[in-house]
Motif scaffolding. Structure first.
Motif, PDB file in Angstrom:
ATOM      1  N   THR A  38       0.905  -1.127  -0.017  1.00 32.63           N
ATOM      2  CA  THR A  38      -0.027  -0.090   0.089  1.00 32.63           C
ATOM      3  C   THR A  38       0.955   1.147   0.046  1.00 32.63           C
ATOM      4  O   THR A  38       2.014   1.168   0.728  1.00 32.63           O
ATOM      5  N   ASP A  41       0.293   7.061   3.712  1.00 30.02           N
ATOM      6  CA  ASP A  41      -0.732   7.645   4.150  1.00 30.02           C
ATOM      7  C   ASP A  41      -0.668   9.164   3.421  1.00 30.02           C
ATOM      8  O   ASP A  41       0.257   9.746   3.405  1.00 30.02           O
ATOM      9  N   VAL A  51      -6.754   9.399  -5.025  1.00 28.20           N
ATOM     10  CA  VAL A  51      -6.912   8.338  -4.144  1.00 28.20           C
ATOM     11  C   VAL A  51      -6.364   8.707  -2.868  1.00 28.20           C
ATOM     12  O   VAL A  51      -5.243   9.188  -2.848  1.00 28.20           O
ATOM     13  N   THR A  53      -5.268   7.764   1.063  1.00 31.46           N
ATOM     14  CA  THR A  53      -4.892   6.398   1.888  1.00 31.46           C
ATOM     15  C   THR A  53      -4.555   6.994   3.375  1.00 31.46           C
ATOM     16  O   THR A  53      -3.919   8.110   3.538  1.00 31.46           O
ATOM     17  N   THR A  58      -7.228   2.560   1.513  1.00 28.38           N
ATOM     18  CA  THR A  58      -7.334   3.344   0.387  1.00 28.38           C
ATOM     19  C   THR A  58      -8.695   3.560  -0.090  1.00 28.38           C
ATOM     20  O   THR A  58      -9.312   2.654  -0.288  1.00 28.38           O
ATOM     21  N   GLU A  59      -8.896   4.979  -0.417  1.00 30.37           N
ATOM     22  CA  GLU A  59     -10.236   4.970  -1.017  1.00 30.37           C
ATOM     23  C   GLU A  59     -10.070   6.208  -2.106  1.00 30.37           C
ATOM     24  O   GLU A  59      -9.462   7.146  -1.938  1.00 30.37           O
TER      25      GLU A  59
END
Length: 130
Positions: A38, A41, A51, A53, A58-59
């Motif tokens: 991932t 942040d 996107v 994080t 993550t969204e």
């Protein structure tokens, strides 16, 4: 007679100890496979979308989002800082949760500088070893 009982007892105890020593330990449980990597942040522009994080989750940003430090990020890539200035994120740009905006060009420059420094260190290390 007592001598035979002692001898039999010694043989029985010896076989138990040997059997105990030959017993295999329980198999270890395998570690869980690592999750997909991932990003750290923050927010990044990927494929024309923002996107974000947070805590490894993550969204995609679908509405204007406010970061913990008051910076607002909109789905089109517009970033509004706390003092009111705005910036438009381009493909590959990264915004940390602390508010530092890093462009894709800056990241490429940092990567190349790190690569040059690593290559320079390799040369120095080889010279020192001789």
């Amino acid at each position: 007679m007592l001598h035979r009982i002692t001898l039999v007892l010694a043989l029985v105890l010896g076989s138990l100890v040997a059997a105990q020593a030959q017993r295999r330990p329980a198999p270890r449980q395998q570690a869980a496979p690592p999750k997909a990597p991932t990003m750290k942040d923050g927010a990044i522009m990927q494929g024309g979308k923002i996107v974000i994080t947070r805590f490894g989750q993550t969204e995609t940003v679908s509405a204007e989002t406010t970061l913990p430090n008051g910076i607002k990020v909109s789905p089109d890539g517009t970033v509004t800082m706390q003092n009111g200035t705005t910036a438009l994120m381009k493909e590959g740009d990264y915004l940390s949760l602390s508010g530092r905006l890093t462009t894709a060009a800056q990241k490429a420059e940092q990567d190349s500088l790190i690569k040059v420094a690593m290559e320079a260190n390799k040369v120095k290390i080889k010279a020192k070893r001789k």
